[in-house]
Motif scaffolding. Structure first.
Motif, PDB file in Angstrom:
ATOM      1  N   SER A   1      45.112  35.072  44.171  1.00 32.70           N
ATOM      2  CA  SER A   1      46.072  36.150  43.943  1.00 32.70           C
ATOM      3  C   SER A   1      46.436  36.218  42.464  1.00 32.70           C
ATOM      4  CB  SER A   1      47.339  35.911  44.775  1.00 32.70           C
ATOM      5  OG  SER A   1      48.036  34.787  44.277  1.00 32.70           O
ATOM      6  N   ALA A   2      47.144  37.276  42.122  1.00 32.75           N
ATOM      7  CA  ALA A   2      47.606  37.432  40.742  1.00 32.75           C
ATOM      8  C   ALA A   2      48.585  36.313  40.377  1.00 32.75           C
ATOM      9  CB  ALA A   2      48.261  38.794  40.556  1.00 32.75           C
ATOM     10  N   ASP A   3      49.356  35.833  41.359  1.00 31.40           N
ATOM     11  CA  ASP A   3      50.287  34.726  41.092  1.00 31.40           C
ATOM     12  C   ASP A   3      49.533  33.452  40.719  1.00 31.40           C
ATOM     13  OD1 ASP A   3      52.451  36.350  41.616  1.00 31.40           O
ATOM     14  OD2 ASP A   3      52.645  35.707  43.705  1.00 31.40           O
ATOM     15  N   HIS A   4      48.443  33.161  41.434  1.00 31.99           N
ATOM     16  CA  HIS A   4      47.630  31.987  41.104  1.00 31.99           C
ATOM     17  C   HIS A   4      47.021  32.141  39.712  1.00 31.99           C
ATOM     18  CE1 HIS A   4      47.018  31.185  45.638  1.00 31.99           C
ATOM     19  NE2 HIS A   4      48.037  30.482  45.187  1.00 31.99           N
ATOM     20  N   LEU A   5      46.623  33.347  39.387  1.00 26.46           N
ATOM     21  CA  LEU A   5      46.028  33.630  38.078  1.00 26.46           C
ATOM     22  C   LEU A   5      47.066  33.435  36.971  1.00 26.46           C
ATOM     23  CD1 LEU A   5      43.428  34.618  36.685  1.00 26.46           C
ATOM     24  CD2 LEU A   5      44.297  36.939  36.960  1.00 26.46           C
ATOM     25  N   ASP A   6      48.271  33.988  37.175  1.00 30.97           N
ATOM     26  CA  ASP A   6      49.338  33.866  36.167  1.00 30.97           C
ATOM     27  C   ASP A   6      49.751  32.414  35.960  1.00 30.97           C
ATOM     28  OD1 ASP A   6      49.336  36.606  35.792  1.00 30.97           O
ATOM     29  OD2 ASP A   6      51.006  36.962  37.182  1.00 30.97           O
ATOM     30  N   ALA A   7      49.775  31.632  37.051  1.00 32.15           N
ATOM     31  CA  ALA A   7      50.194  30.231  36.969  1.00 32.15           C
ATOM     32  C   ALA A   7      49.062  29.312  36.510  1.00 32.15           C
ATOM     33  CB  ALA A   7      50.702  29.762  38.333  1.00 32.15           C
ATOM     34  N   GLY A   8      47.830  29.832  36.495  1.00 36.50           N
ATOM     35  CA  GLY A   8      46.693  29.002  36.117  1.00 36.50           C
ATOM     36  C   GLY A   8      46.423  27.919  37.145  1.00 36.50           C
ATOM     37  N   ARG A   9      46.636  28.241  38.419  1.00 33.27           N
ATOM     38  CA  ARG A   9      46.475  27.279  39.506  1.00 33.27           C
ATOM     39  C   ARG A   9      45.487  27.785  40.562  1.00 33.27           C
ATOM     40  NH1 ARG A   9      48.196  23.209  37.020  1.00 33.27           N
ATOM     41  NH2 ARG A   9      50.385  23.081  36.558  1.00 33.27           N
ATOM     42  N   PRO A  10      44.186  27.680  40.288  1.00 32.32           N
ATOM     43  CA  PRO A  10      43.210  28.119  41.283  1.00 32.32           C
ATOM     44  C   PRO A  10      42.991  27.044  42.351  1.00 32.32           C
ATOM     45  CG  PRO A  10      42.066  27.224  39.413  1.00 32.32           C
ATOM     46  CD  PRO A  10      43.546  27.203  39.072  1.00 32.32           C
ATOM     47  N   GLU A  11      42.333  27.437  43.425  1.00 33.50           N
ATOM     48  CA  GLU A  11      41.843  26.477  44.407  1.00 33.50           C
ATOM     49  C   GLU A  11      40.497  26.006  43.869  1.00 33.50           C
ATOM     50  OE1 GLU A  11      41.154  26.176  49.218  1.00 33.50           O
ATOM     51  OE2 GLU A  11      41.245  28.144  48.293  1.00 33.50           O
ATOM     52  N   VAL A  12      40.330  24.705  43.665  1.00 33.73           N
ATOM     53  CA  VAL A  12      39.146  24.169  43.000  1.00 33.73           C
ATOM     54  C   VAL A  12      38.277  23.397  43.986  1.00 33.73           C
ATOM     55  CG1 VAL A  12      38.323  22.631  41.176  1.00 33.73           C
ATOM     56  CG2 VAL A  12      40.362  24.026  40.802  1.00 33.73           C
ATOM     57  N   PHE A  13      36.967  23.670  43.929  1.00 32.42           N
ATOM     58  CA  PHE A  13      35.989  22.969  44.748  1.00 32.42           C
ATOM     59  C   PHE A  13      34.929  22.395  43.813  1.00 32.42           C
ATOM     60  CE2 PHE A  13      37.700  26.430  47.269  1.00 32.42           C
ATOM     61  CZ  PHE A  13      38.083  25.778  48.441  1.00 32.42           C
ATOM     62  N   LYS A  14      34.814  21.081  43.772  1.00 33.34           N
ATOM     63  CA  LYS A  14      33.794  20.433  42.947  1.00 33.34           C
ATOM     64  C   LYS A  14      32.562  20.192  43.820  1.00 33.34           C
ATOM     65  CE  LYS A  14      34.797  18.301  39.366  1.00 33.34           C
ATOM     66  NZ  LYS A  14      34.332  18.676  38.043  1.00 33.34           N
ATOM     67  N   GLY A  15      31.399  20.579  43.322  1.00 32.14           N
ATOM     68  CA  GLY A  15      30.157  20.317  44.036  1.00 32.14           C
ATOM     69  C   GLY A  15      30.009  21.101  45.319  1.00 32.14           C
ATOM     70  N   GLN A  16      30.248  22.393  45.255  1.00 35.70           N
ATOM     71  CA  GLN A  16      30.107  23.231  46.448  1.00 35.70           C
ATOM     72  C   GLN A  16      28.715  23.862  46.474  1.00 35.70           C
ATOM     73  OE1 GLN A  16      32.945  26.568  47.351  1.00 35.70           O
ATOM     74  NE2 GLN A  16      33.459  25.133  48.975  1.00 35.70           N
ATOM     75  N   ARG A  17      28.127  23.946  47.659  1.00 37.10           N
ATOM     76  CA  ARG A  17      26.775  24.477  47.842  1.00 37.10           C
ATOM     77  C   ARG A  17      26.861  25.960  48.214  1.00 37.10           C
ATOM     78  NH1 ARG A  17      22.155  22.365  46.248  1.00 37.10           N
ATOM     79  NH2 ARG A  17      22.824  20.287  46.760  1.00 37.10           N
ATOM     80  N   ILE A  18      26.052  26.798  47.532  1.00 36.02           N
ATOM     81  CA  ILE A  18      25.953  28.229  47.822  1.00 36.02           C
ATOM     82  C   ILE A  18      24.532  28.485  48.301  1.00 36.02           C
ATOM     83  CG2 ILE A  18      26.087  30.571  46.881  1.00 36.02           C
ATOM     84  CD1 ILE A  18      27.959  29.386  44.696  1.00 36.02           C
ATOM     85  N   GLU A  19      24.392  28.941  49.558  1.00 38.04           N
ATOM     86  CA  GLU A  19      23.054  29.142  50.114  1.00 38.04           C
ATOM     87  C   GLU A  19      22.814  30.548  50.649  1.00 38.04           C
ATOM     88  OE1 GLU A  19      22.421  25.833  52.807  1.00 38.04           O
ATOM     89  OE2 GLU A  19      21.629  24.632  51.154  1.00 38.04           O
ATOM     90  N   GLN A  20      23.757  31.462  50.486  1.00 38.80           N
ATOM     91  CA  GLN A  20      23.500  32.847  50.863  1.00 38.80           C
ATOM     92  C   GLN A  20      22.443  33.379  49.895  1.00 38.80           C
ATOM     93  OE1 GLN A  20      26.517  31.545  50.344  1.00 38.80           O
ATOM     94  NE2 GLN A  20      27.510  31.666  52.319  1.00 38.80           N
ATOM     95  N   THR A  21      21.387  33.959  50.427  1.00 41.21           N
ATOM     96  CA  THR A  21      20.193  34.295  49.650  1.00 41.21           C
ATOM     97  C   THR A  21      20.487  35.052  48.360  1.00 41.21           C
ATOM     98  OG1 THR A  21      18.937  34.351  51.699  1.00 41.21           O
ATOM     99  CG2 THR A  21      17.934  35.392  49.787  1.00 41.21           C
ATOM    100  N   VAL A  22      21.166  36.180  48.466  1.00 38.16           N
ATOM    101  CA  VAL A  22      21.413  37.014  47.280  1.00 38.16           C
ATOM    102  C   VAL A  22      22.334  36.292  46.304  1.00 38.16           C
ATOM    103  CG1 VAL A  22      22.346  39.213  46.457  1.00 38.16           C
ATOM    104  CG2 VAL A  22      21.024  39.137  48.578  1.00 38.16           C
TER     105      VAL A  22
END
Length: 145
Positions: free
Chosen positions: A57-78
């Motif tokens: 959300s814009a609140d997370h952006l303003d606060a600089g507090r994202p949800e962080v995932f280290k080492g996440q796998r992306i396998e959707q083809t496109v």
């Protein structure tokens, strides 16, 4: 001797689920590796390993507090194939579905580049702050020389 500390790219963050990030204001993807036709239980797939910061959300952006995932796998083809050339770099995107081009096909998930300069500026400020915190922690670590 100065150490150049790096993260070992490991899959500790599970799999990226585009539906859970579809409403995000911005997604910062730091691509660690790309594997063409990586073996999986469902057959070989193109696969990306990335560190992902999702600003829901814009609140997370303003606060600089994202949800962080280290080492996440992306396998959707496109999604994976679009990141093949970004290994070692980062992109600022959102994710959305586009209607199928063939009858009976499923909608595809695609990345959309973030072009709003205010969002880009806030994400860059988050990244600068994060990097400064890492450098400060490394500087305050004891020296064993």
């Amino acid at each position: 001797m100065t150490l150049n500390l790096m993260d070992v790219p490991t899959q500790a963050g599970g799999w990226f689920k585009p539906k859970e990030a579809a409403s995000a204001v911005a997604i910062l993807l730091e691509v660690k590796s790309f594997d063409r036709q990586r073996p999986t239980p469902n057959g070989p797939k193109d696969s990306v390993l990335a560190d992902i910061a999702i600003f829901h959300s814009a609140d997370h952006l303003d606060a600089g507090r994202p949800e962080v995932f280290k080492g996440q796998r992306i396998e959707q083809t496109v999604l994976a194939r679009d990141l093949e050339t970004v290994v070692g770099g980062a992109v600022l995107v959102t994710v959305t579905q586009v209607p199928p081009t063939k009858p009976g096909a499923h909608p595809a998930w695609v990345w959309r580049q973030v072009s709003d300069p205010l969002i880009v500026q806030k994400v860059m400020a988050y990244a600068d702050q994060r990097d400064a915190a890492v450098q400060a922690a490394a500087a305050s670590a004891p020296s064993f020389d």
